[in-house]
Design a protein around this motif. Structure first.
Motif, PDB file in Angstrom:
ATOM      1  N   PHE A 129       0.819  -1.217   0.000  1.00 11.63           N
ATOM      2  CA  PHE A 129       0.000   0.000   0.000  1.00 11.63           C
ATOM      3  C   PHE A 129       0.852   1.266   0.000  1.00 11.63           C
ATOM      4  CE2 PHE A 129       0.047  -2.004   4.196  1.00 11.63           C
ATOM      5  CZ  PHE A 129       0.598  -1.030   5.013  1.00 11.63           C
ATOM      6  N   ARG A 130       2.055   1.152  -0.572  1.00 15.70           N
ATOM      7  CA  ARG A 130       2.949   2.311  -0.666  1.00 15.70           C
ATOM      8  C   ARG A 130       2.330   3.440  -1.480  1.00 15.70           C
ATOM      9  NH1 ARG A 130       8.600   0.916  -2.844  1.00 15.70           N
ATOM     10  NH2 ARG A 130       9.090   0.656  -0.623  1.00 15.70           N
ATOM     11  N   ALA A 131       1.735   3.117  -2.631  1.00 13.39           N
ATOM     12  CA  ALA A 131       1.188   4.163  -3.505  1.00 13.39           C
ATOM     13  C   ALA A 131       0.058   4.918  -2.816  1.00 13.39           C
ATOM     14  CB  ALA A 131       0.702   3.551  -4.816  1.00 13.39           C
ATOM     15  N   ARG A 132      -0.800   4.203  -2.076  1.00  9.90           N
ATOM     16  CA  ARG A 132      -1.879   4.880  -1.357  1.00  9.90           C
ATOM     17  C   ARG A 132      -1.324   5.830  -0.310  1.00  9.90           C
ATOM     18  NH1 ARG A 132      -5.411  -0.408  -0.215  1.00  9.90           N
ATOM     19  NH2 ARG A 132      -3.490  -1.322  -0.997  1.00  9.90           N
ATOM     20  N   ALA A 133      -0.286   5.379   0.408  1.00  8.36           N
ATOM     21  CA  ALA A 133       0.306   6.225   1.441  1.00  8.36           C
ATOM     22  C   ALA A 133       0.901   7.490   0.844  1.00  8.36           C
ATOM     23  CB  ALA A 133       1.381   5.437   2.197  1.00  8.36           C
ATOM     24  N   LEU A 134       1.613   7.347  -0.270  1.00  7.12           N
ATOM     25  CA  LEU A 134       2.272   8.498  -0.872  1.00  7.12           C
ATOM     26  C   LEU A 134       1.288   9.374  -1.637  1.00  7.12           C
ATOM     27  CD1 LEU A 134       5.609   6.793  -1.928  1.00  7.12           C
ATOM     28  CD2 LEU A 134       5.294   8.542  -0.169  1.00  7.12           C
ATOM     29  N   PHE A 172     -11.292  21.105 -21.928  1.00  9.19           N
ATOM     30  CA  PHE A 172      -9.938  20.559 -21.858  1.00  9.19           C
ATOM     31  C   PHE A 172      -9.259  20.884 -20.532  1.00  9.19           C
ATOM     32  CE2 PHE A 172     -10.296  20.591 -26.610  1.00  9.19           C
ATOM     33  CZ  PHE A 172     -10.307  19.208 -26.739  1.00  9.19           C
ATOM     34  N   ALA A 173      -9.684  21.949 -19.867  1.00 12.25           N
ATOM     35  CA  ALA A 173      -9.198  22.196 -18.509  1.00 12.25           C
ATOM     36  C   ALA A 173      -9.636  21.061 -17.581  1.00 12.25           C
ATOM     37  CB  ALA A 173      -9.710  23.534 -17.995  1.00 12.25           C
ATOM     38  N   ALA A 174     -10.876  20.582 -17.769  1.00 11.16           N
ATOM     39  CA  ALA A 174     -11.365  19.456 -16.970  1.00 11.16           C
ATOM     40  C   ALA A 174     -10.580  18.181 -17.303  1.00 11.16           C
ATOM     41  CB  ALA A 174     -12.850  19.249 -17.222  1.00 11.16           C
ATOM     42  N   VAL A 175     -10.284  17.964 -18.599  1.00  9.70           N
ATOM     43  CA  VAL A 175      -9.497  16.795 -19.007  1.00  9.70           C
ATOM     44  C   VAL A 175      -8.120  16.829 -18.354  1.00  9.70           C
ATOM     45  CG1 VAL A 175      -8.345  15.681 -20.960  1.00  9.70           C
ATOM     46  CG2 VAL A 175     -10.709  16.461 -21.184  1.00  9.70           C
ATOM     47  N   LEU A 176      -7.490  17.994 -18.356  1.00 10.95           N
ATOM     48  CA  LEU A 176      -6.181  18.123 -17.725  1.00 10.95           C
ATOM     49  C   LEU A 176      -6.271  17.896 -16.221  1.00 10.95           C
ATOM     50  CD1 LEU A 176      -4.829  21.232 -19.666  1.00 10.95           C
ATOM     51  CD2 LEU A 176      -4.141  18.862 -19.959  1.00 10.95           C
ATOM     52  N   GLY A 177      -7.371  18.316 -15.601  1.00  6.80           N
ATOM     53  CA  GLY A 177      -7.564  18.058 -14.181  1.00  6.80           C
ATOM     54  C   GLY A 177      -7.663  16.568 -13.881  1.00  6.80           C
ATOM     55  N   VAL A 178      -8.385  15.838 -14.749  1.00  8.53           N
ATOM     56  CA  VAL A 178      -8.487  14.383 -14.570  1.00  8.53           C
ATOM     57  C   VAL A 178      -7.113  13.736 -14.726  1.00  8.53           C
ATOM     58  CG1 VAL A 178      -9.437  12.256 -15.530  1.00  8.53           C
ATOM     59  CG2 VAL A 178     -10.890  14.279 -15.294  1.00  8.53           C
ATOM     60  N   GLY A 179      -6.392  14.137 -15.783  1.00  6.61           N
ATOM     61  CA  GLY A 179      -5.071  13.562 -16.008  1.00  6.61           C
ATOM     62  C   GLY A 179      -4.121  13.832 -14.856  1.00  6.61           C
ATOM     63  N   ASN A 180      -4.121  15.054 -14.369  1.00  9.12           N
ATOM     64  CA  ASN A 180      -3.225  15.386 -13.263  1.00  9.12           C
ATOM     65  C   ASN A 180      -3.631  14.661 -11.987  1.00  9.12           C
ATOM     66  OD1 ASN A 180      -0.896  16.980 -12.557  1.00  9.12           O
ATOM     67  ND2 ASN A 180      -2.233  18.183 -11.243  1.00  9.12           N
ATOM     68  N   GLY A 181      -4.935  14.531 -11.762  1.00 10.01           N
ATOM     69  CA  GLY A 181      -5.397  13.810 -10.584  1.00 10.01           C
ATOM     70  C   GLY A 181      -4.998  12.353 -10.602  1.00 10.01           C
ATOM     71  N   LEU A 182      -5.033  11.724 -11.783  1.00 13.44           N
ATOM     72  CA  LEU A 182      -4.641  10.322 -11.903  1.00 13.44           C
ATOM     73  C   LEU A 182      -3.154  10.114 -11.636  1.00 13.44           C
ATOM     74  CD1 LEU A 182      -6.666   9.192 -15.056  1.00 13.44           C
ATOM     75  CD2 LEU A 182      -7.076   8.555 -12.679  1.00 13.44           C
ATOM     76  N   SER A 183      -2.369  11.184 -11.776  1.00 14.84           N
ATOM     77  CA  SER A 183      -0.927  11.057 -11.551  1.00 14.84           C
ATOM     78  C   SER A 183      -0.535  11.433 -10.127  1.00 14.84           C
ATOM     79  CB  SER A 183      -0.164  11.962 -12.531  1.00 14.84           C
ATOM     80  OG  SER A 183      -0.328  13.335 -12.197  1.00 14.84           O
ATOM     81  N   SER A 184      -1.505  11.701  -9.269  1.00 17.48           N
ATOM     82  CA  SER A 184      -1.200  12.145  -7.907  1.00 17.48           C
ATOM     83  C   SER A 184      -0.372  11.098  -7.170  1.00 17.48           C
ATOM     84  CB  SER A 184      -2.500  12.398  -7.137  1.00 17.48           C
ATOM     85  OG  SER A 184      -2.215  12.780  -5.811  1.00 17.48           O
ATOM     86  N   GLY A 185       0.743  11.527  -6.622  1.00 20.33           N
ATOM     87  CA  GLY A 185       1.584  10.645  -5.825  1.00 20.33           C
ATOM     88  C   GLY A 185       2.520   9.764  -6.612  1.00 20.33           C
ATOM     89  N   ILE A 186       2.459   9.804  -7.946  1.00 11.56           N
ATOM     90  CA  ILE A 186       3.249   8.833  -8.709  1.00 11.56           C
ATOM     91  C   ILE A 186       4.730   9.151  -8.677  1.00 11.56           C
ATOM     92  CG2 ILE A 186       3.068   9.955 -10.978  1.00 11.56           C
ATOM     93  CD1 ILE A 186       2.650   7.050 -12.066  1.00 11.56           C
ATOM     94  N   LEU A 187       5.099  10.438  -8.642  1.00  8.61           N
ATOM     95  CA  LEU A 187       6.518  10.772  -8.570  1.00  8.61           C
ATOM     96  C   LEU A 187       7.106  10.347  -7.228  1.00  8.61           C
ATOM     97  CD1 LEU A 187       6.595  14.300 -10.249  1.00  8.61           C
ATOM     98  CD2 LEU A 187       6.946  12.059 -11.284  1.00  8.61           C
ATOM     99  N   LEU A 188       6.360  10.545  -6.153  1.00  5.61           N
ATOM    100  CA  LEU A 188       6.796  10.077  -4.843  1.00  5.61           C
ATOM    101  C   LEU A 188       6.912   8.556  -4.817  1.00  5.61           C
ATOM    102  CD1 LEU A 188       4.514  12.312  -2.574  1.00  5.61           C
ATOM    103  CD2 LEU A 188       6.967  12.615  -2.967  1.00  5.61           C
ATOM    104  N   THR A 189       5.914   7.891  -5.419  1.00 10.06           N
ATOM    105  CA  THR A 189       5.881   6.433  -5.381  1.00 10.06           C
ATOM    106  C   THR A 189       7.001   5.823  -6.202  1.00 10.06           C
ATOM    107  OG1 THR A 189       3.478   6.502  -5.107  1.00 10.06           O
ATOM    108  CG2 THR A 189       4.434   4.415  -5.814  1.00 10.06           C
TER     109      THR A 189
END
Length: 428
Positions: A141-146, A338-355
């Motif tokens: 559960f590392r990804a959830r934590a980060l 497209f602002a909403a699309v970018l918001g979805v894309g950015n939200g899906l990447s939340s925590g991935i750099l930390l993980t």
């Protein structure tokens, strides 16, 4: 039935561990981000009152990012030598010096130096949290934590400006927000030093990936070491993963940073008023924030690529498509969509750099590696706005926006290529 039982057991254990991290990791993160988010919009205003013109005020505001970029490598050294808890506490106390400098700065140079110091300390604070979670959160559960760590930071940065607005309405002085940051820092330091220590509550898990020395292949155990390696030695030892997967991560950071710049400028360019632009950007940010924990769930259950690829493809397609809509009659509608699309894309990447940084860091001594990793990602975020500005000045905003879309698509290819190579099979 057995599979579902195992999933439930992992979920229950994740909730228990994450709850233990609350007082020392998530609580201080929210406090620090609330204070930082409150002062960020006011830095250019105070700089202007100290005599800066528009360009110089923007440069002073960028000192926060530059300080964080410069601070990553020293932060890696500090965490490796004095530990996560002391690094967080020291960073908080030094930030208080920066707060006092901002409040009482007699000239612009002192004010700029204080802003730089706060950014420098933010690097130490952030890296200490990252290193702590890397060594103590099980892979399951590392990804959830980060992702939750990233989400708490986003929450603070989202709410902070509203607190600043309220303080301005009550006191009529920008320095009230700086004093608020100071109060947040005092609370942060006290919580870190006096709160329950999860290091004593939670034993380091044996599971967790590392990267073998300079082979380019992932391994699943720790790296045997009899002494701590220096920061620059660590950078050289893990040069392959940093040059490959690290640059892919930097591309994601660049796309995220460009989104924050492109959307407001695009709205102005197509003739929208400030209120409409703020509404569109706010909705995009709300979508982004709403998805932060879902991103961690996806990464833990299906693998890192299931978050990285959709995020980069969505943002790449969103930027590319937006670049062709500037002169259309329905430009405002496309901008909102497209602002909403970018918001979805950015939200899906939340925590991935930390993980990903945690996934490929050496298990025995992750801090020096994470300092290098965060320097790369922060550099990507710092360069992107400059690139957008330069391309727009030389050609057009549409071309600059399209270029960011191309960077995102190239980043998706890089993730697809390098995540399976460097991230353990159980996580990728």
């Amino acid at each position: 039935m057995t599979v579902q039982t195992n999933v439930d057991a992992v979920t229950d254990r994740a909730a228990s561990v994450l709850w233990r991290f609350g007082p020392m990791i998530y609580g201080p993160t929210i406090l620090f981000a609330l204070g930082e988010g409150a002062i960020i919009p006011l830095i250019p205003i105070i700089a202007a009152r100290l005599g800066a013109d528009v360009a110089l005020a923007a440069l002073v505001a960028s000192a926060l990012v530059v300080g964080q970029l410069v601070g990553n490598i020293p932060a890696g050294w500090a965490v490796a030598h004095v530990g996560e808890r002391m690094t967080m506490a020291t960073a908080g106390m030094l930030s208080l010096v920066g707060v006092l400098g901002m409040v009482f700065a007699p000239v612009l140079g002192v004010f700029a130096a204080s802003v730089f110091l706060i950014g420098f300390c933010a690097a130490g604070f952030g890296l200490a949290r990252h290193s702590f979670m890397t060594t103590r959160v099980p892979l399951a559960f590392r990804a959830r934590a980060l992702s939750l760590l990233g989400g708490t930071f986003r929450l603070g940065m989202f709410v902070g400006p509203f607190i600043a607005a309220g303080l301005l309405a009550v006191f009529g002085d920008e320095h009230a927000a700086i004093w608020f940051f100071g109060v947040c820092l005092v609370a942060t330091v006290l919580l870190v030093l006096l709160g329950p220590d999860p290091e004593k509550q939670l034993q380091t898990s044996d599971e967790g990936p590392g990267v073998a020395e300079d082979t380019g292949e992932a391994v699943t155990g720790s790296i045997p070491t009899s002494e701590r390696a220096g920061v620059f030695r660590t950078m050289w030892r893990f040069r392959r993963v940093l040059v490959r997967l690290g640059l892919a991560a930097a591309s994601l950071s660049a796309v995220r940073s460009a989104r924050q710049v492109v959307l407001p400028i695009w709205g102005l360019s197509i003739g929208l008023d400030a209120q409409t632009i703020a509404l569109v950007v706010g909705i995009s940010g709300a979508i982004d924030f709403a998805l932060f924990y879902a991103s961690g769930q996806v990464m833990d259950r299906f693998g890192r690529l299931w978050a990285a690829l959709p995020a980069m493809l969505l943002m790449g397609a969103g930027f590319l498509a937006l670049s062709f809509t500037h002169d259309l009659d329905s430009a405002a509608m496309w901008f909102a969509m497209f602002a909403a699309v970018l918001g979805v894309g950015n939200g899906l990447s939340s925590g991935i750099l930390l993980t990903l940084g945690a996934d490929v860091a050496p298990r025995a001594d992750p801090a020096p590696f994470l300092g290098s990793w965060r320097t790369l990602t922060d550099a990507g975020g710092a360069v992107a706005p400059l690139a957008v500005s330069a391309i727009a000045a030389a050609s057009s905003l549409g071309l600059a926006t399209g270029a960011i879309g191309v960077v995102a698509l190239l980043g998706a290819v890089a993730f697809a290529r390098w995540v399976p190579m460097f991230v353990p099979k159980s996580a990728s």
